[in-house]
Design a protein around this motif. Sequence first.
Motif, short mmCIF file in Angstrom:
data_model
loop_
_atom_site.label_atom_id
_atom_site.label_comp_id
_atom_site.label_asym_id
_atom_site.label_seq_id
_atom_site.Cartn_x
_atom_site.Cartn_y
_atom_site.Cartn_z
N PRO A 6 0.65 -0.83 -0.12
CA PRO A 6 -0.22 0.33 -0.25
C PRO A 6 0.67 1.04 0.19
O PRO A 6 2.24 1.40 0.39
N ASP A 8 0.97 5.05 1.20
CA ASP A 8 0.45 6.23 2.31
C ASP A 8 -0.69 5.97 2.67
O ASP A 8 -1.60 6.19 3.50
N GLU A 10 -2.47 2.97 1.96
CA GLU A 10 -4.14 3.49 0.91
C GLU A 10 -4.16 1.42 0.83
O GLU A 10 -2.95 1.15 0.16
N TRP A 13 -7.27 -1.26 -3.50
CA TRP A 13 -8.44 -1.56 -3.86
C TRP A 13 -7.60 -2.12 -5.59
O TRP A 13 -8.54 -2.82 -6.25
#
Length: 275
Positions: A6, A8, A10, A13
């Motif tokens: 990921p 940062d 995040e 998805w």
Amino acid sequence: MDAPAPEDGEFPWWFVAVLALGAYAFWYVLSDSQHRQILVTLLKGVKITVLVTLVSFALASCLGLFLALGSSSRWRFVRQFARFYVEIVRGVPILVLLLYVAFVLAPALVETFNWIGARLGLDPIRQRDFPLLWRAVLALVIAYSAFISEVFRAGFASVPAGQVEAGQALGLSGWNRFRFIVFPQAIRTVLPPLGNDFVALVKDSSLVSVLGVLDVTQLGKITAAGNFRYFETYNVVALIYLTVTISLSLALRRLERGLRKRDGSVRRGRSRRQS
């Protein structure tokens, strides 16, 4: 295939969506007899696509490296010739360059070889003895060497001048300064853009289909013209290219993370030794 880390914080998805869509697409293709037959036919062209990509990229990288070195040469003629080559080649669309090399440059090379061979007592070669496959490879080498040379030139420029001057003060020759100081540091900078060029070359290798080379795209055109199932055929063509390019992109991301981690550990080790 490992999920990308990921960024940062995040959650990726997009990667989940890619896996889900890819799994569904392959399940649909393999479960349908028509799609499965098309896939079997198109996979025969993967070998040509891989061959064109690997040979073109390897030769273009070597030529691009020499062009980058030439652009920083101490001889003005070499510098000007390297810049001339890069600017001219980058200004011509790859498709136009492909056609030019195949139908203008390649015949000229054959005629030149025959002219020289006639004076050396060599047997002449015919135009068809220069296959369209290798004409396409030559065109891609010429095109991508110009782009890759700029990647190498930027990487060499990123090396601090003080380190080069330090090597010179230690009595290292120009070759040894390049070998031990410039190139090892520059290669870490140029690997990501080189990887991007490699992925781009995979896609641009489809242009060889305009010469009739039986790669994935050309086999897709022939298959669609024979079964009139353009939707199914080009869905499979797109799926093959997407599988290759996305897999390469993820592998390159992992390589970049590995290089960053190694550089970080090296810096931490140096700081501990200094303290």
